[in-house]
Scaffold this motif. Structure first.
Motif, PDB file in Angstrom:
ATOM      1  N   ALA A   1     -24.402 -37.366 -20.147  1.00  0.00           N
ATOM      2  CA  ALA A   1     -25.005 -38.598 -19.442  1.00  0.00           C
ATOM      3  C   ALA A   1     -23.744 -39.171 -18.540  1.00  0.00           C
ATOM      4  O   ALA A   1     -23.905 -39.449 -17.501  1.00  0.00           O
ATOM      5  CB  ALA A   1     -25.403 -39.577 -20.526  1.00  0.00           C
ATOM      6  N   LEU A   2     -22.714 -39.067 -19.266  1.00  0.00           N
ATOM      7  CA  LEU A   2     -21.571 -39.370 -18.392  1.00  0.00           C
ATOM      8  C   LEU A   2     -21.283 -38.610 -17.179  1.00  0.00           C
ATOM      9  O   LEU A   2     -20.637 -39.222 -16.094  1.00  0.00           O
ATOM     10  CB  LEU A   2     -20.069 -39.444 -19.302  1.00  0.00           C
ATOM     11  N   ALA A   3     -21.461 -37.213 -17.118  1.00  0.00           N
ATOM     12  CA  ALA A   3     -21.184 -36.454 -16.385  1.00  0.00           C
ATOM     13  C   ALA A   3     -22.115 -36.912 -14.853  1.00  0.00           C
ATOM     14  O   ALA A   3     -21.900 -36.627 -13.673  1.00  0.00           O
ATOM     15  CB  ALA A   3     -21.318 -34.950 -16.595  1.00  0.00           C
ATOM     16  N   ARG A   4     -23.394 -37.562 -15.430  1.00  0.00           N
ATOM     17  CA  ARG A   4     -24.122 -37.830 -14.369  1.00  0.00           C
ATOM     18  C   ARG A   4     -23.861 -39.059 -13.612  1.00  0.00           C
ATOM     19  O   ARG A   4     -23.913 -39.075 -12.313  1.00  0.00           O
ATOM     20  CB  ARG A   4     -25.551 -38.002 -14.819  1.00  0.00           C
ATOM     21  N   ILE A   5     -23.397 -39.877 -14.315  1.00  0.00           N
ATOM     22  CA  ILE A   5     -22.943 -41.248 -13.481  1.00  0.00           C
ATOM     23  C   ILE A   5     -21.621 -41.362 -12.964  1.00  0.00           C
ATOM     24  O   ILE A   5     -21.241 -41.906 -12.072  1.00  0.00           O
ATOM     25  CB  ILE A   5     -23.099 -42.659 -14.363  1.00  0.00           C
ATOM     26  N   ASP A   6     -20.669 -40.476 -13.583  1.00  0.00           N
ATOM     27  CA  ASP A   6     -19.061 -40.521 -13.112  1.00  0.00           C
ATOM     28  C   ASP A   6     -18.846 -38.813 -13.134  1.00  0.00           C
ATOM     29  O   ASP A   6     -18.090 -38.511 -13.921  1.00  0.00           O
ATOM     30  CB  ASP A   6     -18.481 -41.151 -14.225  1.00  0.00           C
ATOM     31  N   PRO A   7     -19.381 -38.246 -12.156  1.00  0.00           N
ATOM     32  CA  PRO A   7     -19.170 -36.448 -12.255  1.00  0.00           C
ATOM     33  C   PRO A   7     -17.530 -36.328 -11.854  1.00  0.00           C
ATOM     34  O   PRO A   7     -17.224 -36.880 -10.883  1.00  0.00           O
ATOM     35  CB  PRO A   7     -19.914 -36.216 -11.079  1.00  0.00           C
ATOM     36  N   SER A   8     -16.936 -35.861 -12.812  1.00  0.00           N
ATOM     37  CA  SER A   8     -15.583 -35.185 -12.954  1.00  0.00           C
ATOM     38  C   SER A   8     -15.541 -33.837 -13.474  1.00  0.00           C
ATOM     39  O   SER A   8     -16.087 -33.898 -14.477  1.00  0.00           O
ATOM     40  CB  SER A   8     -14.554 -36.416 -13.197  1.00  0.00           C
ATOM     41  N   PRO A   9     -14.371 -33.295 -12.900  1.00  0.00           N
ATOM     42  CA  PRO A   9     -14.316 -31.776 -13.652  1.00  0.00           C
ATOM     43  C   PRO A   9     -13.738 -31.991 -15.080  1.00  0.00           C
ATOM     44  O   PRO A   9     -14.116 -31.252 -15.851  1.00  0.00           O
ATOM     45  CB  PRO A   9     -13.487 -31.056 -12.878  1.00  0.00           C
ATOM     46  N   VAL A  10     -12.857 -33.114 -15.283  1.00  0.00           N
ATOM     47  CA  VAL A  10     -12.323 -33.199 -16.724  1.00  0.00           C
ATOM     48  C   VAL A  10     -13.461 -33.438 -17.492  1.00  0.00           C
ATOM     49  O   VAL A  10     -13.578 -33.133 -18.685  1.00  0.00           O
ATOM     50  CB  VAL A  10     -11.523 -34.564 -16.789  1.00  0.00           C
ATOM     51  N   VAL A  11     -14.473 -34.541 -17.203  1.00  0.00           N
ATOM     52  CA  VAL A  11     -15.755 -34.760 -18.063  1.00  0.00           C
ATOM     53  C   VAL A  11     -16.507 -33.487 -18.375  1.00  0.00           C
ATOM     54  O   VAL A  11     -17.177 -33.199 -19.530  1.00  0.00           O
ATOM     55  CB  VAL A  11     -16.588 -35.879 -17.449  1.00  0.00           C
ATOM     56  N   GLU A  12     -16.513 -32.562 -16.962  1.00  0.00           N
ATOM     57  CA  GLU A  12     -17.275 -31.283 -17.495  1.00  0.00           C
ATOM     58  C   GLU A  12     -16.826 -30.379 -18.288  1.00  0.00           C
ATOM     59  O   GLU A  12     -17.216 -29.865 -19.337  1.00  0.00           O
ATOM     60  CB  GLU A  12     -17.578 -30.497 -16.282  1.00  0.00           C
ATOM     61  N   LEU A  13     -15.358 -30.508 -18.316  1.00  0.00           N
ATOM     62  CA  LEU A  13     -14.586 -29.594 -19.476  1.00  0.00           C
ATOM     63  C   LEU A  13     -14.796 -30.204 -20.816  1.00  0.00           C
ATOM     64  O   LEU A  13     -14.855 -29.331 -21.706  1.00  0.00           O
ATOM     65  CB  LEU A  13     -13.097 -29.674 -19.205  1.00  0.00           C
ATOM     66  N   ASN A  14     -14.799 -31.641 -20.942  1.00  0.00           N
ATOM     67  CA  ASN A  14     -15.091 -31.904 -22.421  1.00  0.00           C
ATOM     68  C   ASN A  14     -16.372 -31.703 -22.853  1.00  0.00           C
ATOM     69  O   ASN A  14     -16.570 -31.276 -24.109  1.00  0.00           O
ATOM     70  CB  ASN A  14     -14.833 -33.635 -22.300  1.00  0.00           C
ATOM     71  N   ARG A  15     -17.316 -31.933 -21.762  1.00  0.00           N
ATOM     72  CA  ARG A  15     -18.696 -31.523 -22.254  1.00  0.00           C
ATOM     73  C   ARG A  15     -18.996 -30.031 -22.787  1.00  0.00           C
ATOM     74  O   ARG A  15     -19.486 -29.715 -23.753  1.00  0.00           O
ATOM     75  CB  ARG A  15     -19.499 -31.828 -21.116  1.00  0.00           C
ATOM     76  N   ALA A  16     -18.273 -29.123 -21.957  1.00  0.00           N
ATOM     77  CA  ALA A  16     -18.190 -27.768 -22.350  1.00  0.00           C
ATOM     78  C   ALA A  16     -17.744 -27.511 -23.770  1.00  0.00           C
ATOM     79  O   ALA A  16     -18.476 -26.710 -24.742  1.00  0.00           O
ATOM     80  CB  ALA A  16     -17.444 -26.897 -21.330  1.00  0.00           C
ATOM     81  N   VAL A  17     -16.556 -28.241 -23.939  1.00  0.00           N
ATOM     82  CA  VAL A  17     -16.211 -28.285 -25.288  1.00  0.00           C
ATOM     83  C   VAL A  17     -16.994 -28.789 -26.576  1.00  0.00           C
ATOM     84  O   VAL A  17     -16.950 -27.816 -27.596  1.00  0.00           O
ATOM     85  CB  VAL A  17     -14.593 -28.755 -25.275  1.00  0.00           C
ATOM     86  N   ALA A  18     -17.599 -29.602 -26.187  1.00  0.00           N
ATOM     87  CA  ALA A  18     -18.820 -30.156 -27.034  1.00  0.00           C
ATOM     88  C   ALA A  18     -19.764 -29.272 -27.423  1.00  0.00           C
ATOM     89  O   ALA A  18     -20.079 -29.197 -28.391  1.00  0.00           O
ATOM     90  CB  ALA A  18     -19.117 -31.667 -26.714  1.00  0.00           C
TER      91      ALA A  18
ATOM     92  N   PRO B   1      -7.820 -23.307 -19.005  1.00  0.00           N
ATOM     93  CA  PRO B   1      -7.670 -21.927 -19.704  1.00  0.00           C
ATOM     94  C   PRO B   1      -7.585 -22.104 -21.135  1.00  0.00           C
ATOM     95  O   PRO B   1      -7.924 -20.781 -22.032  1.00  0.00           O
ATOM     96  CB  PRO B   1      -6.358 -21.359 -19.102  1.00  0.00           C
ATOM     97  N   ALA B   2      -6.884 -22.812 -21.854  1.00  0.00           N
ATOM     98  CA  ALA B   2      -6.596 -23.118 -23.213  1.00  0.00           C
ATOM     99  C   ALA B   2      -7.984 -23.099 -23.702  1.00  0.00           C
ATOM    100  O   ALA B   2      -8.195 -22.486 -24.907  1.00  0.00           O
ATOM    101  CB  ALA B   2      -5.874 -24.499 -23.658  1.00  0.00           C
ATOM    102  N   ALA B   3      -8.972 -24.235 -23.513  1.00  0.00           N
ATOM    103  CA  ALA B   3     -10.398 -24.204 -23.830  1.00  0.00           C
ATOM    104  C   ALA B   3     -10.893 -22.808 -23.692  1.00  0.00           C
ATOM    105  O   ALA B   3     -11.714 -22.306 -24.893  1.00  0.00           O
ATOM    106  CB  ALA B   3     -11.079 -25.277 -23.330  1.00  0.00           C
TER     107      ALA B   3
END
Lengths: 449, 128
Positions: A355-372, A402-404
């Motif tokens: 949901a956050l990536a939809r309103i505030d798209p940023s690669p860091v948010v995408e990274l966190n989403r992938a980890v979750a 790369p760490a994730a």
């Protein structure tokens, strides 16, 4: 926080009173009361004064500083007023009027102010207008955070006026020379005056944008105290505390705005982890390495309550229609609710990041989403998202990507690929503790996997 | 409080007539001027000819230097202005946000300090 002009002025006056034979206990009580009044009421008294003086920040600040000095003399002798804020407001208003009377050129202004005084006497703190009950502090915060001012000036002005922090204190917290900070404040106040930035709460149609600017300013104040790893620690935590205090004030004054509660919840939940987020060597401990017994449970409870109020104000239960602060607070709440990291509801967190990536798209948010997602649905699902992110190249140079990836590959048993990713992360990592962690992981991966 | 709205834009985006005659005012600009008038904000406003018609003058050590072109060679150039009367900056920003020039270029909002006319007594050289 200290009284205006520093506590030294307080002590000097106290010494003079000692000569005059004023009882030491009375003196100490009065000095404590002045400090308390400064901490609790500086912003609101100043806000009222600025309105009374037609937006003149400097005159209001001068009058208020004078009156705090007077309080140190008179309160030990005459007793502490029952309502210190009201006493200070009235005294400062009279002081400002005296100042204007002395200057005959301002005769016209004086008449207008005296008329205003007669009107506001009945309702000193609140003025009923077409838009409903407005608080002077709300006007002040919207003026200080006006988008026509540069962001660093918004931060400085908010801390100086609403927070009552002194110029040296703010300069120290932001690691800038005092003269630079003073100049920033002078320029901002000059622009408010010269461009006629109004002293008011914006009307409903412009409110969402303007509120965003206020929220972003408070978030900036908090992060300055929270994220920086250098500088004067107590002063830096003072910034966090001040941001929380102002966010609480905003949420109280604008209870129907979900994002005001969202910001407060986010700040409280982040701050609740402050004792757990640094290692002995001063480096940052990642969430899953933190000792959760060090989390401040009282602050977590306050944060969760603010989060509930935010969702209630949004009157939705779907993540799709809430703002970024509420979403980030909801993510922090998922972590805060679980005393044991293994019980974390990663599926909920992945949905919140989506949901956050939809309103505030940023690669860091995408990274966190992938980890979750990797935690909720397994490393393969997370890796697919990371591969998309890697292909876009937006996070090139950010060691956590790369760490994730390395961590997910390791869990999938693709050891040589994992080793290569750990190596890539090591090249990019700057923090020693993180490097040691990556090196340890890398050592676990045999060269041939 | 008076403000000047300085309208900057990329001239290549503005429709030109082949013979260099100023094109007719388009509907959005007429509507905008109308809106300013209806709100009692409009004091004045003008379009400027293309910056290629500009000439700049500087006097240094009593020498008058004349150069072709505008003060600064930039992609976005001053193309026109309005002078508006507003209660405060928020009103002026609202007016600027409705200006058609803001849709393709930039509208700078500047408070006007004013320039009082010299009084008859104060300036011996005038009118005399």
């Amino acid at each position: 926080m200290t009284a205006p002009g520093g506590t030294n002025a307080v002590r000097a006056d106290a010494a003079a009173l000692a000569d005059a034979g004023v009882d030491a206990t009375l003196r100490a009580d009065a000095a404590a009361a002045v400090e308390r009044a400064y901490r609790d009421a500086y912003g609101s008294v100043l806000a009222t004064l600025i309105r009374f003086l037609g937006g003149d920040f400097d005159a209001a600040e001068e009058a208020l500083a004078d009156v705090f000095a007077t309080a140190l003399e008179t309160w030990p002798r005459d007793g502490i007023p029952a309502r210190p804020a009201a006493w200070l407001t009235t005294a400062a208003r009279n002081r400002a009027l005296d100042e204007i009377r002395r200057d005959r050129r301002h005769a016209e202004k004086l008449t207008a102010l005296e008329r205003e005084l007669a009107i506001t006497e009945a309702a000193p703190m609140h003025v009923r207008t077409g838009g409903g009950l407005e608080d002077d502090r709300l006007r002040l915060i919207f003026t200080c955070c006006h988008p026509a001012l540069p962001p660093d000036a918004r931060v400085a002005l908010t801390l100086r006026t609403l927070g009552g922090l002194t110029t040296p204190e703010i300069a120290r917290a932001f690691l800038v020379p005092e003269a630079t900070l003073a100049q920033r404040l002078v320029r901002a106040k000059r622009k408010i005056r010269d461009a006629a930035i109004p002293y008011r709460v914006p009307e409903s149609e412009e409110l969402p944008d303007r509120l965003d600017s206020v929220l972003a300013t408070l978030y900036l104040v908090f992060n300055e105290g929270y994220l920086a790893t250098s500088g004067d620690t107590p002063v830096r935590h003072e910034l966090c505390a001040e941001a929380i205090r102002l966010a609480a004030l905003l949420a109280e004054l604008m209870p129907l705005r979900p994002e005001a509660h969202g910001l407060l919840a986010l700040l409280l939940l982040a701050d609740s982890r402050r004792h757990a987020r640094t290692r002995a060597d001063g480096s940052i401990a990642l969430l899953d390495e933190q000792d959760r017994t060090l989390w401040d449970r009282d602050e977590i409870e306050l944060g969760l309550a603010a989060l509930d109020r935010g969702f209630a104000a949004a009157s939705v239960r779907s993540y799709a229609s809430v703002g970024r602060y509420l979403l980030q607070a909801a993510i922090a709440a998922e972590h805060a609710r679980t005393r044991d990291g293994r019980a974390t509801d990663w599926r909920a967190i992945a949905a919140l990041y989506e949901a956050l990536a939809r309103i505030d798209p940023s690669p860091v948010v995408e990274l966190n989403r992938a980890v979750a997602v990797a935690q909720a649905d397994g490393p393969a699902a997370g890796l697919a998202l990371l591969d998309e992110l890697t292909a876009r190249g937006e996070l090139a140079g950010y060691h956590l990507l790369p760490a994730a990836r390395a961590d997910m590959l390791r869990r999938l048993g693709r050891r040589s690929e994992a080793a290569a990713a750990y190596g890539a992360a090591l090249v990019l990592a700057e923090n020693d503790a993180e490097r040691r962690f990556l090196e340890r992981r890398l050592a676990e991966m045999p060269a041939q996997g | 409080m008076r403000y000047m709205l300085l309208i900057y834009g990329d001239e290549s985006q503005i429709p030109q007539t082949p013979d260099g005659v100023a094109p007719e005012i388009s509907a959005p600009w007429l509507e905008y001027t109308d809106w300013l008038l209806s709100r009692g904000m409009h004091e004045s406003g003008e379009r400027l000819a293309l910056s290629s018609s500009a000439t700049s003058v500087r006097v240094r050590d009593a020498d008058r230097l004349i150069t072709d072109g505008p003060f600064a060679e930039t992609k976005e150039v001053l193309g026109g202005y309005y002078i508006v009367e507003c209660a405060n900056l928020d009103e002026a920003l609202e007016a600027a946000g409705r200006c058609p020039g803001a849709m393709y270029g930039t509208v700078e909002v500047r408070p006007i300090l004013g320039m009082p006319m010299p009084s008859a007594a104060g300036s011996g050289k005038s009118a005399g």
